[in-house]
Design an enzyme around this catalytic site. Structure first.
Site, PDB file in Angstrom:
ATOM      1  N   ASP A 199      -3.334  -7.255  -7.816  1.00 46.95           N
ATOM      2  CA  ASP A 199      -4.710  -7.622  -8.194  1.00 46.95           C
ATOM      3  C   ASP A 199      -4.843  -7.353  -9.689  1.00 46.95           C
ATOM      4  O   ASP A 199      -5.500  -6.394 -10.105  1.00 46.95           O
ATOM      5  CB  ASP A 199      -5.702  -6.809  -7.362  1.00 46.95           C
ATOM      6  CG  ASP A 199      -5.524  -7.077  -5.883  1.00 46.95           C
ATOM      7  OD1 ASP A 199      -5.963  -8.121  -5.410  1.00 46.95           O
ATOM      8  OD2 ASP A 199      -4.882  -6.245  -5.197  1.00 46.95           O
ATOM      9  N   HIS A 220       0.841  -1.208   0.000  1.00 45.77           N
ATOM     10  CA  HIS A 220       0.000   0.000   0.000  1.00 45.77           C
ATOM     11  C   HIS A 220       0.875   1.257   0.000  1.00 45.77           C
ATOM     12  O   HIS A 220       0.590   2.228  -0.684  1.00 45.77           O
ATOM     13  CB  HIS A 220      -0.889   0.046   1.257  1.00 45.77           C
ATOM     14  CG  HIS A 220      -1.949  -1.013   1.313  1.00 45.77           C
ATOM     15  ND1 HIS A 220      -1.962  -2.000   2.268  1.00 45.77           N
ATOM     16  CD2 HIS A 220      -3.056  -1.223   0.540  1.00 45.77           C
ATOM     17  CE1 HIS A 220      -3.028  -2.772   2.088  1.00 45.77           C
ATOM     18  NE2 HIS A 220      -3.704  -2.332   1.043  1.00 45.77           N
ATOM     19  N   SER A 237       0.041  -8.774   1.354  1.00 45.09           N
ATOM     20  CA  SER A 237      -1.418  -8.718   1.329  1.00 45.09           C
ATOM     21  C   SER A 237      -1.913  -8.583   2.759  1.00 45.09           C
ATOM     22  O   SER A 237      -1.317  -9.157   3.677  1.00 45.09           O
ATOM     23  CB  SER A 237      -1.967 -10.019   0.723  1.00 45.09           C
ATOM     24  OG  SER A 237      -3.336 -10.144   1.014  1.00 45.09           O
ATOM     25  N   SER A 238      -2.989  -7.844   2.934  1.00 44.86           N
ATOM     26  CA  SER A 238      -3.561  -7.710   4.280  1.00 44.86           C
ATOM     27  C   SER A 238      -3.983  -9.083   4.803  1.00 44.86           C
ATOM     28  O   SER A 238      -3.979  -9.336   6.000  1.00 44.86           O
ATOM     29  CB  SER A 238      -4.769  -6.775   4.248  1.00 44.86           C
ATOM     30  OG  SER A 238      -4.401  -5.552   3.649  1.00 44.86           O
TER      31      SER A 238
HETATM   32  P1  AMP Z   1      -6.464  -3.614  -0.863  1.00 42.90           P
HETATM   33  O1  AMP Z   1      -6.395  -2.790   0.382  1.00 42.90           O
HETATM   34  O2  AMP Z   1      -5.991  -5.016  -0.679  1.00 42.90           O
HETATM   35  O3  AMP Z   1      -7.790  -3.501  -1.571  1.00 42.90           O
HETATM   36  O4  AMP Z   1      -5.402  -2.984  -1.861  1.00 42.90           O
HETATM   37  C1  AMP Z   1      -5.428  -1.629  -2.195  1.00 42.90           C
HETATM   38  C2  AMP Z   1      -4.536  -1.407  -3.390  1.00 42.90           C
HETATM   39  O5  AMP Z   1      -3.216  -1.828  -3.058  1.00 42.90           O
HETATM   40  C3  AMP Z   1      -4.963  -2.236  -4.613  1.00 42.90           C
HETATM   41  O6  AMP Z   1      -4.789  -1.452  -5.792  1.00 42.90           O
HETATM   42  C4  AMP Z   1      -4.023  -3.394  -4.584  1.00 42.90           C
HETATM   43  O7  AMP Z   1      -3.785  -3.968  -5.853  1.00 42.90           O
HETATM   44  C5  AMP Z   1      -2.763  -2.741  -4.040  1.00 42.90           C
HETATM   45  N1  AMP Z   1      -1.888  -3.746  -3.432  1.00 42.90           N
HETATM   46  C6  AMP Z   1      -2.233  -4.701  -2.538  1.00 42.90           C
HETATM   47  N2  AMP Z   1      -1.164  -5.476  -2.237  1.00 42.90           N
HETATM   48  C7  AMP Z   1      -0.132  -4.992  -2.972  1.00 42.90           C
HETATM   49  C8  AMP Z   1       1.235  -5.368  -3.129  1.00 42.90           C
HETATM   50  N3  AMP Z   1       1.761  -6.385  -2.463  1.00 42.90           N
HETATM   51  N4  AMP Z   1       2.012  -4.655  -3.970  1.00 42.90           N
HETATM   52  C9  AMP Z   1       1.485  -3.610  -4.669  1.00 42.90           C
HETATM   53  N5  AMP Z   1       0.211  -3.201  -4.565  1.00 42.90           N
HETATM   54  C10 AMP Z   1      -0.589  -3.887  -3.739  1.00 42.90           C
END
Ligand code: AMP
Length: 283
Positions: A152, A37, A187-188
Site C-alpha cells: 500500500d 502480514h 492481499s486479503s
Molecule cells: P491490511 O490488513 O490489508 O490493512 O494490511 C495491513 C498491513 O500489511 C499494511 O501495512 C499493508 O501494507 C501490509 N500488507 C498487506 N499486504 C502485504 C503484502 N503482500 N506484503 C507486505 N505487506 C503487506
C-alpha cells in the site's frame, strides 16, 4: 497472547512494559492474515521487545459499502496465527470503541497533493479515514516502531508524511511486498477472487515486471501508455490507473533522471474485487 477490545485495557497492558523501557513494535492490520502480514509481524518480533498487532476493519476508510461488508473477517483464525507467531498483545476493538457515537472524527492535516492522486482520486475520503485511524492507534499504543507494507505504497507515504508533520515519536518501518509464487501481491482481498480471476490476477505482476525491464530505455510517458494498454487489453480487467510517479511526491515523472525515486503504481477491478500493486522500477 492477550487480546483486548477496550482502549483502556490495551493501555493498561502496555503500562508496565513502557515503565521498563521495553521497545514496542506495532503492526496495524484489518485481519484475514496472509504471509505478507506475517512478514511485518516477524520483523517487529525481531526488532522489538514486545509486539502489538491490531485488527480493525476501519469503516471510515471504505468508500464503498459493499467492499466493507464483503471484507473477509476471520478473527478466531487470526488469533491462532498471532499466538503461533508469539505476538504478545492483540488489540481488536469494535467500531464503537474507536468511534464513540456522537464524537466528531477529524484530523486537521494538510496532505498536499498526496491524497489527491491515484488512490485518492479513485477512493474519495479513503486516506482521511486511514490517517484518522492510524493516528488514533498510534496514540493508544505509543509504539517505538510501526510496521507498514509497501504493498500500500501511497498509504505508506501518507503515513510517513503524517508522522513527520505531527512530530510523532514513532519510527515508521517500510516492509517489502510479499508475493505469491506467480507474483501476485498477497492481499486479503485475493480470497474473494474466483479460481479463474485468481489466475488472471498475476498478469498485473507481469505488466509491472515488463515496465521494470523497459524502464530507462523507453520514454516514461510512452512506457506508461504501453503498460496501461497491456492491462486494458485483458478484457476481465477494469483498469483505474497505471502511473509512473515519483516515490515521494507521487506525481508523474517526465524523465528517468532520478531512477531511485521512480515507482509504477496500478489499481484495477477484477470482477467486483479491486486490486492494487506497485513496483520500484530501479531497485
Ligand atoms: P491490511 O490488513 O490489508 O490493512 O494490511 C495491513 C498491513 O500489511 C499494511 O501495512 C499493508 O501494507 C501490509 N500488507 C498487506 N499486504 C502485504 C503484502 N503482500 N506484503 C507486505 N505487506 C503487506
Amino acid at each position: 497472547m492477550i487480546a483486548c477490545t477496550r482502549i483502556s485495557d490495551i493501555k493498561n497492558q502496555l503500562t508496565a512494559s513502557r515503565r521498563k523501557k521495553k521497545t514496542i513494535g506495532f503492526v496495524p492490520t484489518m485481519g484475514a492474515f496472509h504471509e505478507g502480514h506475517l512478514e511485518l509481524i516477524r520483523r517487529s518480533k525481531n526488532e522489538n521487545d514486545l509486539t502489538v498487532c491490531s485488527i480493525f476493519i476501519n469503516p471510515i476508510q471504505f468508500n464503498n459499502a459493499n467492499d466493507l461488508s464483503n471484507y473477509p473477517r476471520m478473527l478466531e483464525q487470526d488469533k491462532k496465527i498471532l499466538t503461533k507467531e508469539g505476538v504478545e498483545l492483540l488489540f481488536a476493538p469494535e467500531a464503537e470503541e474507536m468511534y464513540p457515537p456522537g464524537e466528531k472524527q477529524d484530523l486537521d492535516l494538510d496532505l498536499g497533493r498526496l491524497d489527491r492522486v491515484m488512490e485518492g482520486e479513485h477512493r474519495p475520503g479513503h486516506f482521511k479515514g486511514v490517517i484518522i485511524v492510524v493516528k488514533k492507534l498510534l496514540d493508544i499504543i505509543e509504539p517505538t516502531r510501526a510496521y507498514f507494507g509497501k504493498k500500500d505504497f501511497q498509504q505508506l507515504i501518507i503515513i510517513e508524511h503524517m508522522v513527520r508533520a505531527l512530530h510523532l515519536r514513532v519510527k515508521v518501518v517500510a516492509c517489502e511486498t510479499f508475493r505469491e509464487p506467480d507474483g501476485l501481491a498477497m492481499s486479503s482481498r485475493n480470497l474473494q477472487l474466483t479460481i479463474g480471476e485468481r489466475q488472471l490476477a498475476s498478469k498485473i505482476y507481469d505488466v509491472l515486471m515488463y515496465t521494470k525491464a523497459n524502464a530507462g530505455s523507453v520514454p516514461v510517458q510512452k512506457l506508461q501508455l504501453i503498460s496501461l494498454k497491456r492491462l486494458v487489453e485483458i478484457p476481465e480487467f477494469r483498469v483505474e490507473y497505471f502511473k509512473i510517479v515519483n516515490k515521494r511526491t507521487l506525481l508523474p515523472v517526465d524523465t528517468w533522471d532520478d531512477p531511485e525515486e521512480i515507482i509504477a503504481c496500478t489499481a484495477l477491478y477484477l470482477g467486483d474485487i479491486r486490486l492494487i500493486d506497485n513496483m520500484e522500477l530501479f531497485s
